[in-house]
Scaffold this motif. Structure first.
Motif, short mmCIF file in Angstrom:
data_model
loop_
_atom_site.label_atom_id
_atom_site.label_comp_id
_atom_site.label_asym_id
_atom_site.label_seq_id
_atom_site.Cartn_x
_atom_site.Cartn_y
_atom_site.Cartn_z
N THR A 83 -6.03 8.37 2.53
CA THR A 83 -5.90 7.49 1.36
C THR A 83 -5.52 6.05 1.66
O THR A 83 -5.60 5.20 0.78
N ALA A 84 -5.06 5.76 2.88
CA ALA A 84 -4.59 4.40 3.17
C ALA A 84 -5.06 3.97 4.55
O ALA A 84 -4.28 3.88 5.49
N PRO A 85 -6.36 3.67 4.70
CA PRO A 85 -6.89 3.30 6.02
C PRO A 85 -6.27 2.03 6.60
O PRO A 85 -6.33 1.82 7.81
N GLU A 86 -5.71 1.18 5.75
CA GLU A 86 -5.05 -0.03 6.25
C GLU A 86 -3.56 0.18 6.46
O GLU A 86 -2.83 -0.78 6.75
N GLY A 87 -3.10 1.43 6.31
CA GLY A 87 -1.72 1.76 6.62
C GLY A 87 -0.71 1.25 5.61
O GLY A 87 -1.05 0.72 4.55
N ILE A 88 0.55 1.44 5.97
CA ILE A 88 1.65 1.02 5.10
C ILE A 88 1.61 -0.49 4.88
O ILE A 88 1.84 -0.98 3.76
N ALA A 89 1.31 -1.25 5.94
CA ALA A 89 1.25 -2.71 5.80
C ALA A 89 0.17 -3.12 4.80
O ALA A 89 0.38 -4.03 3.99
N GLY A 90 -0.98 -2.44 4.84
CA GLY A 90 -2.05 -2.75 3.90
C GLY A 90 -1.64 -2.47 2.47
O GLY A 90 -2.00 -3.23 1.56
N GLN A 91 -0.90 -1.38 2.27
CA GLN A 91 -0.43 -1.07 0.92
C GLN A 91 0.57 -2.11 0.42
O GLN A 91 0.54 -2.52 -0.74
N ILE A 92 1.45 -2.57 1.33
CA ILE A 92 2.42 -3.59 0.94
C ILE A 92 1.72 -4.90 0.58
O ILE A 92 2.00 -5.53 -0.45
N MET A 93 0.78 -5.31 1.45
CA MET A 93 0.06 -6.55 1.19
C MET A 93 -0.81 -6.43 -0.07
O MET A 93 -0.96 -7.39 -0.83
N GLY A 94 -1.37 -5.25 -0.29
CA GLY A 94 -2.15 -5.02 -1.50
C GLY A 94 -1.30 -5.15 -2.75
O GLY A 94 -1.75 -5.68 -3.77
N ALA A 95 -0.05 -4.67 -2.67
CA ALA A 95 0.85 -4.78 -3.80
C ALA A 95 1.17 -6.25 -4.10
O ALA A 95 1.22 -6.67 -5.26
N PHE A 96 1.36 -7.05 -3.04
CA PHE A 96 1.62 -8.47 -3.23
C PHE A 96 0.41 -9.16 -3.84
O PHE A 96 0.53 -10.02 -4.72
N VAL A 155 -3.17 -1.32 11.38
CA VAL A 155 -3.60 -2.03 12.58
C VAL A 155 -4.13 -3.43 12.29
O VAL A 155 -4.41 -4.19 13.23
N PHE A 156 -4.27 -3.79 11.03
CA PHE A 156 -4.88 -5.08 10.68
C PHE A 156 -3.86 -6.16 10.37
O PHE A 156 -4.23 -7.26 9.99
N SER A 157 -2.58 -5.87 10.54
CA SER A 157 -1.54 -6.83 10.19
C SER A 157 -0.38 -6.72 11.16
O SER A 157 -0.08 -5.64 11.69
N TRP A 158 0.27 -7.87 11.41
CA TRP A 158 1.48 -7.87 12.25
C TRP A 158 2.55 -6.96 11.65
O TRP A 158 3.34 -6.36 12.37
N LEU A 159 2.57 -6.85 10.33
CA LEU A 159 3.57 -6.02 9.67
C LEU A 159 3.41 -4.55 10.07
O LEU A 159 4.40 -3.82 10.19
N GLY A 160 2.18 -4.11 10.31
CA GLY A 160 1.95 -2.74 10.71
C GLY A 160 2.61 -2.42 12.03
O GLY A 160 3.15 -1.31 12.23
N ALA A 161 2.60 -3.36 12.97
CA ALA A 161 3.25 -3.14 14.26
C ALA A 161 4.76 -3.01 14.09
O ALA A 161 5.40 -2.19 14.76
N ILE A 162 5.34 -3.80 13.19
CA ILE A 162 6.77 -3.70 12.93
C ILE A 162 7.11 -2.34 12.33
O ILE A 162 8.09 -1.69 12.71
#
Length: 323
Positions: free
Chosen positions: A303-316, A259-266
């Motif tokens: 394990t991922a409160p920032e969702g898939i988008a947060g994990q992707i951004m974290g990896a970057f 929910v914290f990133s535009w990527l999450g909506a996509i």
């Protein structure tokens, strides 16, 4: 702007360019339609994510508000000759007002109680759609006739499915910029203080009720815009597409996406529309997607409160720090 935000912005620009310019050249007509629907529901999911991320409030009525926006757009489509883009904006604006009015009685509630109230609103909207149906060019206020409905107008430059997909993607990009503008300006700062402590926000002179209504109105605007775009994509709308329970699913997928990133909506839009379509194409039941959604939601919660988008951004971010 920190490096992670810059990375996110450039990823967004590249992704928009890829989808608008390249994907229509390599995908068939069926998948263009599926991705158009996914983009439309990503737009709606961004509204759910906005309210939850900025204020910690749960809105389960977003699917219903998509239907409201679609109903308004259809009525205006058959009753006026307004340009389609203006019609979409009007449908979004009126739905935003309705969304704020629906939220007004619930502003003193949080958590489970707010979720139940918004779910009740969605159920009422479902009853309305079932009872009165969607306008199809008939006479009177309701605009319903016992005949085959005429197709909904599309913009003159977006008549084909490919062109309409690009139109929807541009609308999605504009919506993300609108959300970003709100987050980086006075409303975003007010929402941050309200989420941290309503008492402190009021002590600082912030009108808590006004800014909560603003968030719900913006979320409703995004939902109404989605409904108008969906009417143009499908040609007509049906009450069965706006079941109250779908609002729960859309909220859950917004959490899964992030929910914290535009990527999450996509991600939410792709999960909602693309994944079931893939299963159908493989000859499998689309219900399998629900199992995956449930597992993904449990993963996000634990394990991922920032969702898939947060994990992707974290990896970057991790990759950038390693360089």
């Amino acid at each position: 702007m920190d490096p992670l935000q810059k990375t996110s912005t450039w990823i967004g620009v590249a992704l928009l360019a890829l989808t608008v310019l390249i994907l229509p050249m390599v995908l068939g007509a069926l998948w263009i339609k599926v991705l158009t629907s996914a983009a439309i529901f990503a737009l709606a999911a961004s509204g759910v994510a906005l309210v939850y991320a900025q204020l910690g409030l749960i809105n389960l009525a977003q699917i219903a508000l998509i239907g409201v926006g679609g109903w308004i757009a259809l009525r205006l489509n058959y009753a006026t000759d307004l340009p389609v883009t203006l019609l979409v904006i009007i449908a979004g604006g009126l739905t935003g007002v309705i969304g704020a009015l629906f939220a007004l009685p619930a502003l003193r509630m949080r958590g489970l109680y707010l979720a139940l109230v918004t779910l009740m609103v969605a159920a009422l909207a479902q009853i309305f759609f079932n009872a009165f149906q969607f306008p199809n060019g008939g006479e009177g206020f309701w605009g319903v006739a016992q005949k085959s409905a005429d197709a909904v107008r599309r913009p003159g430059f977006a008549q084909s499915d490919t062109a309409y997909f690009r139109y929807v993607m541009i609308a999605l990009g504009v919506a993300f910029m609108l959300i970003g503008l709100h987050k980086s300006s006075a409303p975003g700062r007010a929402w941050a203080m309200i989420r941290q402590s309503e008492a402190n926000a009021m002590a600082a002179g912030i009108n808590v009720t006004f800014f909560k209504l603003w968030a719900f109105a913006l979320s409703g605007f995004l939902a109404g815009t989605s409904g108008a775009l969906l009417a143009g994509a499908l040609g007509q709308l049906d009450a069965r597409s706006f079941l109250a329970g779908e609002g729960i699913l859309l909220f859950a997928l917004a959490v899964v996406g992030g929910v914290f990133s535009w990527l999450g909506a996509i991600v939410a839009g792709l999960l909602y529309k693309l994944l079931p379509a893939i299963f159908n194409d493989l000859g499998l039941s689309a219900d399998i997607a629900m199992i995956i959604f449930g597992a993904a939601l449990m993963h996000a919660i634990m394990t991922a409160p920032e969702g898939i988008a947060g994990q992707i951004m974290g990896a970057f971010k991790k990759g950038g720090s390693d360089d």
